[in-house]
Enzyme design. Structure first.
Site, PDB file in Angstrom:
ATOM      1  N   CYS A 104      -6.378   3.208 -22.936  1.00 44.60           N
ATOM      2  CA  CYS A 104      -6.384   3.895 -21.634  1.00 44.60           C
ATOM      3  C   CYS A 104      -5.580   3.130 -20.591  1.00 44.60           C
ATOM      4  CB  CYS A 104      -7.810   4.135 -21.149  1.00 44.60           C
ATOM      5  SG  CYS A 104      -8.715   2.614 -20.833  1.00 44.60           S
ATOM      6  N   ARG A 114     -12.278   6.225 -13.464  1.00 44.56           N
ATOM      7  CA  ARG A 114     -12.454   4.926 -12.795  1.00 44.56           C
ATOM      8  C   ARG A 114     -13.461   5.113 -11.659  1.00 44.56           C
ATOM      9  NH1 ARG A 114      -6.473   4.342 -14.028  1.00 44.56           N
ATOM     10  NH2 ARG A 114      -6.201   2.251 -14.885  1.00 44.56           N
ATOM     11  N   ARG A 162     -16.346   5.169 -16.621  1.00 46.30           N
ATOM     12  CA  ARG A 162     -16.440   3.708 -16.663  1.00 46.30           C
ATOM     13  C   ARG A 162     -17.361   3.241 -15.549  1.00 46.30           C
ATOM     14  NH1 ARG A 162     -11.038   0.193 -16.153  1.00 46.30           N
ATOM     15  NH2 ARG A 162     -11.146   0.815 -13.974  1.00 46.30           N
ATOM     16  N   ARG A 212      -1.178  -9.183 -12.778  1.00 47.60           N
ATOM     17  CA  ARG A 212      -0.487  -7.896 -12.876  1.00 47.60           C
ATOM     18  C   ARG A 212      -0.009  -7.376 -11.522  1.00 47.60           C
ATOM     19  NH1 ARG A 212      -5.685  -4.035 -14.461  1.00 47.60           N
ATOM     20  NH2 ARG A 212      -4.635  -2.319 -13.421  1.00 47.60           N
ATOM     21  N   GLU A 239     -10.191  -5.624 -22.864  1.00 46.92           N
ATOM     22  CA  GLU A 239      -9.184  -5.993 -21.857  1.00 46.92           C
ATOM     23  C   GLU A 239      -9.008  -7.496 -21.801  1.00 46.92           C
ATOM     24  OE1 GLU A 239      -9.696  -3.455 -18.196  1.00 46.92           O
ATOM     25  OE2 GLU A 239     -11.783  -3.859 -18.638  1.00 46.92           O
ATOM     26  N   ASN A 261      -3.543  -2.852 -19.451  1.00 45.09           N
ATOM     27  CA  ASN A 261      -3.094  -3.457 -18.183  1.00 45.09           C
ATOM     28  C   ASN A 261      -3.686  -4.855 -18.026  1.00 45.09           C
ATOM     29  OD1 ASN A 261      -2.175  -0.872 -17.872  1.00 45.09           O
ATOM     30  ND2 ASN A 261      -3.744  -0.265 -16.405  1.00 45.09           N
ATOM     31  N   ASP A 262      -4.985  -4.932 -18.227  1.00 49.92           N
ATOM     32  CA  ASP A 262      -5.629  -6.242 -18.109  1.00 49.92           C
ATOM     33  C   ASP A 262      -5.429  -7.087 -19.362  1.00 49.92           C
ATOM     34  OD1 ASP A 262      -6.773  -6.553 -15.531  1.00 49.92           O
ATOM     35  OD2 ASP A 262      -8.146  -4.923 -16.009  1.00 49.92           O
ATOM     36  N   HIS A 320       0.813  -1.208   0.000  1.00 50.11           N
ATOM     37  CA  HIS A 320       0.000   0.000   0.000  1.00 50.11           C
ATOM     38  C   HIS A 320       0.846   1.257   0.000  1.00 50.11           C
ATOM     39  CE1 HIS A 320      -3.633  -2.358   1.589  1.00 50.11           C
ATOM     40  NE2 HIS A 320      -3.764  -2.111   0.321  1.00 50.11           N
TER      41      HIS A 320
HETATM   42  C1  PEP Z   1      -6.618  -1.543 -17.980  1.00 45.56           C
HETATM   43  O1  PEP Z   1      -6.883  -2.688 -17.607  1.00 45.56           O
HETATM   44  O2  PEP Z   1      -5.717  -1.271 -18.792  1.00 45.56           O
HETATM   45  C2  PEP Z   1      -7.366  -0.403 -17.421  1.00 45.56           C
HETATM   46  C3  PEP Z   1      -7.215   0.806 -17.892  1.00 45.56           C
HETATM   47  O3  PEP Z   1      -8.192  -0.668 -16.361  1.00 45.56           O
HETATM   48  P1  PEP Z   1      -7.672  -0.870 -14.849  1.00 45.56           P
HETATM   49  O4  PEP Z   1      -6.197  -0.548 -14.845  1.00 45.56           O
HETATM   50  O5  PEP Z   1      -8.474   0.053 -14.024  1.00 45.56           O
HETATM   51  O6  PEP Z   1      -7.954  -2.307 -14.631  1.00 45.56           O
HETATM   52 MG    MG Z   2      -8.693  -3.044 -16.471  1.00 44.77          MG
END
Ligand code: PEP
Ligand code: MG
Length: 600
Positions: free
Chosen positions: A518, A307, A344, A481, A447, A470-471, A200
């Protein structure tokens, strides 16, 4: 004597200053037996300390500045939960009653027991919660030793007597709650002995943009009060008692970086247009309405990702109602003054819990692999009333400006259909109740590889798509991740990832639908040329990254990169391929450079 320590770089930049050590109260706890007659009073001492700490944590939550990272409040809740957990204070009371330990000793003895249990946990996230537990115990011991009203070690540290010298903080660990008190520029950076990239404290440091190195093991033992320290948050290096030459060198690097930032800030009002005239949108990712100011200051042309789940956290189990959500969305829409705002729907689940959970529940959740569970749109569809409430709030906010609704983690057409039904019903409910609402565009996050592969059929129902790299990386490569132990395999350059991104952008372009990225890839300058070459014209990222990416866009010939795209994504090592093209472009002769240059 000058020496170096190595840790994990968690927040970038360079800080140079004198060390302020925050003493760990765990280290010097008084140990004594209390007399039989004093046992009740000792238990009462512990209870009073617990209540004082609870008041302290609740006051921190209440007084949290609007711009404080959203995670902080969640962390304070975790600390409150640990504080009240029977396995800590309840068990410590037993030590007092059964063995007649003094309260400080009882707490540190119980900490030892619990710490061993945490160490044995297989889940890294849970193991890292040990640090939270230690911070709670330190806070309790601090109150016990100084009395409820005395200044804490951190408060001492906040106003150190250091003359004019800049200060950096060194500690065994820093609780996120204490980090909050450091906001406001007293400390230029910090170093801790413990902590992983997903701890954290690391999360909060990153969101506060302070140079930081964690996991520097012996730092708080080896560094002495007032030592000069250089913290290189980019390299994860801490130089203690640096030579004059080293200090000057780091000052020079720091000045160069700051000049670079100031130079980039001047690009704020320039449109992002490539060298060959392609217009590019650079938008901002935000977590809270208060982030709008940073987005505008960075020159964002819209919000590419709000978010919204951050509004749902730290709520003691009670979720924000329609009106509260509406106010939050409206303030972002109005704050952005006509620019588009992409909100979102909640992406709850996996590492984003919304309610307090006991350690057992957390372990259960993690054991079941929540990244593949009831997360994001799956969660919303399983809570239809809550989902419609959120959709109504978004539709109402759309009466004040351009709102785009984005759905996270879509993988099946059935989810699309159910969402469209929910949206139609939400609209009808507003109509029936006579409340004002506006038109919205609807988008899907890409994603999950399945979504990328069937995008054309999805796009029949959507106005736009947004790629969450990211996902997408996590699910394409089967790499958690948040798991540091496999972080070296979390590779955004993997050809499979790049092919899915390229394919998504191309499918959307063919169907004349807007597409953006994004995920973190959008804010990473290493990918700017490649994404432009793939045809991407809309990027959304943390506001502080916008100037860097804009500079990159201004210097890129998108057409040149489009031509090289097939060979890049077919390469075994696309990263190397991109580096070699960059070197080739930079070469005065325009020809290929030697291999050593390509490896830069
Ligand atoms: C992603 O997964 O790239 C994304 C933008 O969503 P989060 O990072 O909030 O999962
Ligand atoms: Mg995501």
């Amino acid at each position: 004597m000058s020496f170096q320590l190595f840790g994990l770089p968690v927040s970038r930049g360079i800080a140079i200053g004198r060390a302020v050590l925050v003493a760990s109260s765990r280290l010097d706890v008084a140990h004594y037996y209390v007399a039989e007659d004093d046992v009740d009073a000792e238990v009462e001492r512990l209870r009073t300390a617990r209540n004082a700490v609870a008041r302290e944590l609740n006051a921190m939550k209440r007084d949290m500045p609007a711009e404080a990272p959203a995670e902080l409040s969640a962390l304070l809740d975790v600390h409150l939960m640990l504080l009240h957990d029977d396995t800590l204070t309840g068990a410590a009371k037993q030590w007092i009653r059964e063995r007649h330990y003094n309260a400080e000793w009882a707490l540190s003895a119980q900490l030892e027991v619990l710490a061993r249990q945490f160490d044995e946990m297989e889940d890294e996230y849970l193991r890292e919660r040990k640090a939270d537990l230690e911070q709670v115990v330190e806070r309790l011991i601090g109150v016990l030793t100084r009395g409820a009203d005395g200044p804490s070690a951190v408060e001492h540290a906040i106003a150190p007597d250091s003359g004019e010298d800049p200060l950096v903080l060194v500690a065994a660990d820093i609780s996120p709650a204490d980090m909050l008190q450091f906001k406001g520029g007293v400390f230029l950076g910090f170093v801790t002995d413990v902590g992983g990239k997903t701890s954290h404290t690391a999360i909060v440091a990153r969101s506060m943009d302070i140079p930081a190195v964690v996991g520097a093991r012996e730092a708080s033992r080896l560094i002495r009060q007032d030592d000069w320290v250089v913290i290189d948050g980019d390299a994860g290096v801490v130089i203690v008692d640096p030579t004059q030459a080293a200090i000057e060198e780091y000052h020079a690097i720091k000045r160069k970086r700051e000049a670079g930032r100031a130079r980039l800030a001047r690009l704020r009002h320039l449109p992002a247009v490539t060298r060959d005239g392609e217009r590019v949108e650079l938008q901002a990712n935000i977590e809270q309405p208060g982030d709008v100011a940073a987005a505008l200051a960075a020159g964002a042309v819209g919000i590419g990702l709000f978010r919204s789940e951050f509004l749902f956290m730290n709520r003691d189990g009670e979720l924000p109602g329609e009106d509260e959500q509406y106010e939050a969305y409206r303030s972002v829409v109005q704050g952005m003054r006509g620019r588009p705002v992409t909100i979102r729907t909640v992406d709850i689940g996996a590492d984003k819990e919304i309610e307090r959970m006991s350690a057992t529940e957390l372990r259960h959740e993690h054991a079941l692999n929540p990244a593949l569970g009831r997360r994001a749109i799956r969660w919303s569809l399983s809570e239809p009333a809550m989902f419609r409430q959120q959709l109504r709030a978004m539709l109402r906010a759309a009466a004040h400006g351009r709102v785009r609704i984005l759905l996270p983690m879509v993988s099946q057409l059935s989810e699309v259909r159910l969402t469209l039904e929910a949206l139609a019903r939400a609209r009808q409910q507003l109509e029936d109740s006579g409340r004002a609402y506006g038109a919205v565009e609807l988008g899907a996050m890409v994603e999950i590889p399945a979504a990328a592969l069937v995008l054309p059929s999805f796009l029949r129902y959507f106005d736009f798509a947004s790629i969450g790299t990211n996902d997408l990386i996590q699910y394409t490569l089967a790499i958690d991740r948040a798991d540091e132990t496999v972080a070296h395999l979390y590779n955004p350059w993997h050809p499979a990832v790049l092919q899915l991104v390229a394919q998504t952008i191309a499918s959307a372009a063919r169907l004349r639908k807007d597409v953006s990225v994004c995920g973190e890839m959008a804010g990473d300058p290493a990918f700017t040329e490649l994404l432009l070459g793939m045809g991407l014209r809309s990027f959304s990222m943390h506001p502080s990254q916008i100037p860097t990416i804009k500079e990159r866009v201004l210097g890129t010939d998108a057409g040149r990169w489009a031509k090289s795209l097939p060979e890049i994504i077919a390469a075994d090592d696309p990263e190397r391929e991109v580096a070699s093209i960059i070197a080739e472009i930079a070469s005065p002769r325009g020809g290929p450079l030697v291999a050593s240059a390509t490896a830069m």
